[in-house]
Write an enzyme that holds these catalytic residues in place. Sequence first.
Site, PDB file in Angstrom:
ATOM      1  N   ASP A   1      -5.756  -7.941   8.555  1.00 41.43           N
ATOM      2  CA  ASP A   1      -4.421  -8.431   9.531  1.00 41.43           C
ATOM      3  C   ASP A   1      -3.935  -7.155  10.229  1.00 41.43           C
ATOM      4  O   ASP A   1      -3.129  -7.379  11.156  1.00 41.43           O
ATOM      5  CB  ASP A   1      -3.427  -9.091   8.673  1.00 41.43           C
ATOM      6  CG  ASP A   1      -3.085  -8.074   7.215  1.00 41.43           C
ATOM      7  OD1 ASP A   1      -3.653  -7.901   6.449  1.00 41.43           O
ATOM      8  OD2 ASP A   1      -1.678  -7.759   7.474  1.00 41.43           O
TER       9      ASP A   1
ATOM     10  N   ILE B   1      -5.086  -7.328  -0.077  1.00 39.36           N
ATOM     11  CA  ILE B   1      -4.565  -8.883  -0.063  1.00 39.36           C
ATOM     12  C   ILE B   1      -5.222  -9.471   0.747  1.00 39.36           C
ATOM     13  O   ILE B   1      -5.588 -10.597   0.568  1.00 39.36           O
ATOM     14  CB  ILE B   1      -3.076  -8.942  -0.052  1.00 39.36           C
ATOM     15  CG1 ILE B   1      -2.117  -7.961  -1.029  1.00 39.36           C
ATOM     16  CG2 ILE B   1      -2.379 -10.208   0.057  1.00 39.36           C
ATOM     17  CD1 ILE B   1      -2.163  -8.549  -2.413  1.00 39.36           C
TER      18      ILE B   1
ATOM     19  N   SER C   1       9.372 -14.061  -3.044  1.00 37.58           N
ATOM     20  CA  SER C   1      10.890 -13.646  -3.715  1.00 37.58           C
ATOM     21  C   SER C   1      11.985 -14.047  -2.815  1.00 37.58           C
ATOM     22  O   SER C   1      11.878 -14.334  -1.586  1.00 37.58           O
ATOM     23  CB  SER C   1      11.010 -12.307  -4.143  1.00 37.58           C
ATOM     24  OG  SER C   1      11.932 -12.153  -4.777  1.00 37.58           O
TER      25      SER C   1
ATOM     26  N   ARG D   1      -4.578   1.961  -0.978  1.00 41.55           N
ATOM     27  CA  ARG D   1      -4.809   0.461  -0.825  1.00 41.55           C
ATOM     28  C   ARG D   1      -4.497  -0.533  -2.006  1.00 41.55           C
ATOM     29  O   ARG D   1      -5.177  -0.280  -2.881  1.00 41.55           O
ATOM     30  CB  ARG D   1      -6.027   0.058   0.151  1.00 41.55           C
ATOM     31  CG  ARG D   1      -6.002  -1.089   0.665  1.00 41.55           C
ATOM     32  CD  ARG D   1      -7.506  -1.635   1.171  1.00 41.55           C
ATOM     33  NE  ARG D   1      -7.181  -2.703   1.811  1.00 41.55           N
ATOM     34  CZ  ARG D   1      -8.173  -3.759   2.006  1.00 41.55           C
ATOM     35  NH1 ARG D   1      -9.597  -3.507   1.373  1.00 41.55           N
ATOM     36  NH2 ARG D   1      -8.140  -4.881   2.470  1.00 41.55           N
ATOM     37  N   LEU D   2      -3.562  -1.316  -1.434  1.00 40.22           N
ATOM     38  CA  LEU D   2      -3.667  -2.731  -2.516  1.00 40.22           C
ATOM     39  C   LEU D   2      -4.248  -3.751  -1.305  1.00 40.22           C
ATOM     40  O   LEU D   2      -3.695  -4.275  -0.595  1.00 40.22           O
ATOM     41  CB  LEU D   2      -2.010  -3.049  -2.608  1.00 40.22           C
ATOM     42  CG  LEU D   2      -2.123  -4.475  -3.481  1.00 40.22           C
ATOM     43  CD1 LEU D   2      -2.518  -4.271  -4.758  1.00 40.22           C
ATOM     44  CD2 LEU D   2      -0.668  -4.998  -3.559  1.00 40.22           C
TER      45      LEU D   2
ATOM     46  N   THR E   1      23.940  -1.058  -9.037  1.00 38.32           N
ATOM     47  CA  THR E   1      23.470  -2.390  -8.695  1.00 38.32           C
ATOM     48  C   THR E   1      22.043  -2.537  -8.639  1.00 38.32           C
ATOM     49  O   THR E   1      21.459  -3.467  -9.352  1.00 38.32           O
ATOM     50  CB  THR E   1      24.195  -3.052  -7.386  1.00 38.32           C
ATOM     51  OG1 THR E   1      25.446  -2.943  -7.318  1.00 38.32           O
ATOM     52  CG2 THR E   1      23.711  -4.365  -7.243  1.00 38.32           C
TER      53      THR E   1
ATOM     54  N   ILE F   1      12.073 -14.064 -15.956  1.00 41.96           N
ATOM     55  CA  ILE F   1      12.305 -13.131 -17.116  1.00 41.96           C
ATOM     56  C   ILE F   1      13.759 -13.056 -17.360  1.00 41.96           C
ATOM     57  O   ILE F   1      14.669 -13.380 -16.535  1.00 41.96           O
ATOM     58  CB  ILE F   1      11.809 -11.862 -16.674  1.00 41.96           C
ATOM     59  CG1 ILE F   1      11.739 -10.802 -17.964  1.00 41.96           C
ATOM     60  CG2 ILE F   1      12.492 -10.958 -15.576  1.00 41.96           C
ATOM     61  CD1 ILE F   1      10.982  -9.589 -17.756  1.00 41.96           C
TER      62      ILE F   1
ATOM     63  N   CYS G   1       0.818  -1.237  -0.127  1.00 41.31           N
ATOM     64  CA  CYS G   1      -0.024   0.041   0.237  1.00 41.31           C
ATOM     65  C   CYS G   1       0.982   1.238   0.152  1.00 41.31           C
ATOM     66  O   CYS G   1       2.287   1.314   0.044  1.00 41.31           O
ATOM     67  CB  CYS G   1      -0.941   0.012   1.290  1.00 41.31           C
ATOM     68  SG  CYS G   1      -1.875  -1.507   1.577  1.00 41.31           S
TER      69      CYS G   1
ATOM     70  N   ARG H   1      20.347  -1.950 -12.349  1.00 42.77           N
ATOM     71  CA  ARG H   1      20.597  -2.974 -13.252  1.00 42.77           C
ATOM     72  C   ARG H   1      19.854  -4.589 -12.718  1.00 42.77           C
ATOM     73  O   ARG H   1      19.232  -4.831 -13.735  1.00 42.77           O
ATOM     74  CB  ARG H   1      22.085  -3.579 -12.813  1.00 42.77           C
ATOM     75  CG  ARG H   1      23.035  -2.677 -13.606  1.00 42.77           C
ATOM     76  CD  ARG H   1      24.561  -3.285 -13.220  1.00 42.77           C
ATOM     77  NE  ARG H   1      25.471  -2.613 -13.728  1.00 42.77           N
ATOM     78  CZ  ARG H   1      26.924  -2.916 -13.710  1.00 42.77           C
ATOM     79  NH1 ARG H   1      27.278  -4.107 -12.839  1.00 42.77           N
ATOM     80  NH2 ARG H   1      27.790  -2.389 -14.452  1.00 42.77           N
TER      81      ARG H   1
ATOM     82  N   ASN I   1       1.035   0.061   5.789  1.00 44.43           N
ATOM     83  CA  ASN I   1       1.742  -0.487   4.381  1.00 44.43           C
ATOM     84  C   ASN I   1       2.305  -1.927   4.791  1.00 44.43           C
ATOM     85  O   ASN I   1       3.277  -1.913   5.385  1.00 44.43           O
ATOM     86  CB  ASN I   1       2.560   0.391   3.801  1.00 44.43           C
ATOM     87  CG  ASN I   1       3.358  -0.536   2.638  1.00 44.43           C
ATOM     88  OD1 ASN I   1       2.973  -1.242   1.899  1.00 44.43           O
ATOM     89  ND2 ASN I   1       4.650  -0.017   2.423  1.00 44.43           N
ATOM     90  N   GLY I   2       1.940  -2.829   4.283  1.00 46.29           N
ATOM     91  CA  GLY I   2       2.331  -4.376   4.843  1.00 46.29           C
ATOM     92  C   GLY I   2       1.383  -5.272   5.196  1.00 46.29           C
ATOM     93  O   GLY I   2       0.358  -5.235   4.817  1.00 46.29           O
ATOM     94  N   GLU I   3       2.138  -6.537   5.619  1.00 49.79           N
ATOM     95  CA  GLU I   3       1.323  -7.663   6.180  1.00 49.79           C
ATOM     96  C   GLU I   3       1.857  -7.971   7.473  1.00 49.79           C
ATOM     97  O   GLU I   3       2.813  -7.916   7.936  1.00 49.79           O
ATOM     98  CB  GLU I   3       1.505  -8.774   5.333  1.00 49.79           C
ATOM     99  CG  GLU I   3       1.203  -8.446   3.666  1.00 49.79           C
ATOM    100  CD  GLU I   3      -0.115  -8.263   3.289  1.00 49.79           C
ATOM    101  OE1 GLU I   3      -0.955  -8.591   4.276  1.00 49.79           O
ATOM    102  OE2 GLU I   3      -0.291  -7.656   2.373  1.00 49.79           O
TER     103      GLU I   3
END
Length: 604
Positions: free
Chosen positions: A98, A52, A390, A49-50, A365, A316, A2, A368, A74-76
């Site tokens: 949550d 989830i 990830s 808001r996103l 870095t 990718i 978020c 890239r 923002n977060g979980e």
Amino acid sequence: MCGIFACHCHPDVQKFRATAIRMGKQVKHRGPDWSGNHTANNTILVHERLSIVGIDTGAQPILSEDGSIALAVNGEIYNHKILRKQLHTQYPFKTHSDCEVIIPLYQEHGLDAPKFLDGMFSWVLHDKKQDRLVAARDPIGITTFYIGRSSSTPGAVYFASELKCLHPVCDKIEAFPPGHVYDSKTDQMTRYYTPKWLVEPTSIPTTPLDYTLLRETFERAVRKRLMAEVPYGVLLSGGLDSSLVAAIAQRETQRLQREYAKQQAALQSGAASPQTNGTPRPAESGDVSGEGLAGIDEDYRLTDVPVLSQLNSFSIGLPGAPDAVAALEVAKFLGTKHHTFTFTIQEGLDALYDVIFHLETYDVTTIRASTPMFLLARKIKAMGVKMVLSGEGSDEIFGGYLYFHNAPDKQAFHEETVRRVKNLHLADCLRANKSTSAWGVEARVPFLDQEFLDVAMNIDPAEKMITKDRIEKYIIRQAFDPATLPPGAKPYLPAKILWRQKEQFSDGVGYGWIDGLKDEAAKLVTDAQMVEETIRREKPGWGDDVPDSKEAYWYRCMFDEHFPPYCAETVMRWTPTWSEGTDPSGRAVGVHREAYQGEGGGGV
């Protein structure tokens, strides 16, 4: 992810309200699902808001029952169901979110509330009765967060998820330090996350290595991060870290499928109620049990989450990239529904200006590695997936970067891992967070789980050292090797993936990517521009932060087009240690093998 923007103690908050909402819109990409704001006293909170978890009722800012406490997050919070049951006083939850549990935690524990949270988060809470603002960031800084001040409003303090919200209204901006909590009563930061390995980095751990503990703790870290009420997937580069995450996520997905099948069979026989995974139960007044909510239970098992027909995995690279070849092999082994995307060097070059705008850095870095991730996140969002797992953090924890081959002793090795973990919020966490949130996708990182960190960072660093018999990250590889698993256990990964040498992401997507960036920079930046005396004269705002390559010069110029000079204070350059060169590419280290290959079982 978020997006947050907040201001406390503004001299005219009603007049500022329109500006605050406009600043919040600068991070609408982070939260495309809904917008909200709340004003009380001289404070305003703005939230993008996103959704989830708690997708039906979790709009923010969330208010307490009497409306005196407002919260923007923002977060979980992965342990929110457990926390609901542990509250000393029954709290009338209004949402399935949550994040709502932070309000009663604050009411019971004040500034200690962040200590109870297991998750990734940045949040701002305003207590109207005390006219008090409290803000906190997760222990490692997985979510991006900044604090700002303005000379035009000297009594005010500003907070936001990204720089682009703050620089139009602030002339001093800093990264909000991970593991800290801010209290407006004192206008001070306090560190709440204080493990010995972090606060005493020169104290070398002596805990013996326990492969079973290491493996099981990491499995729990992955499982809890599958908490969601929307389709999710895994980023699969084909390297060790993302492959381990994918392997565990696939096992948990298959377990949920079996549980779902049992439940459906019971329904058909009339032996079960028609409550299915992913269907939240209505929140009843006074219900703090958390039953029917997405999340983990006390045994770190997921309950009430979507059941996927197949786990999606994504990779990718340039055509024929080393990582893409390895990722496909892992996906076939695991049985995930794999999606391989390719990009051209020109497509990557064309995206750089937007990448730097979203990343808010000029570090070589980070840029890239972020560009392919940025392009991939857009593809993922187009497929309807909103959350991915990830593999960030493993190289910092276990000394996985190839320059760790040159570590002189275990003390230096340990101190370098601590330094790298402490700086993750300015490097890989920033990359993972902003590259994906640019398209409204959330990235979760199991290696940076707090419990797993406490296990992995307290292992005697002699066990992590790279020797002629031990490849980098040996102990996490060995923890999942068949030789260490219980008798008869199913292998997690193919041996040549488990023992494959490290590829830095910007190399693994195709060696031509970095070469293409250097070639383009050579066309755009002249030798005369690179003379240090010329840089200091023509770019006085850069101070002593003088680029050491044309590529770095090029990125800094694009950064300056987006952001005023004082924003550069939030940027950290990533460079290898124990290395004569400054190029961060893994290929610049002599031990790198330019081939997709792996060690045999045991890694020797």
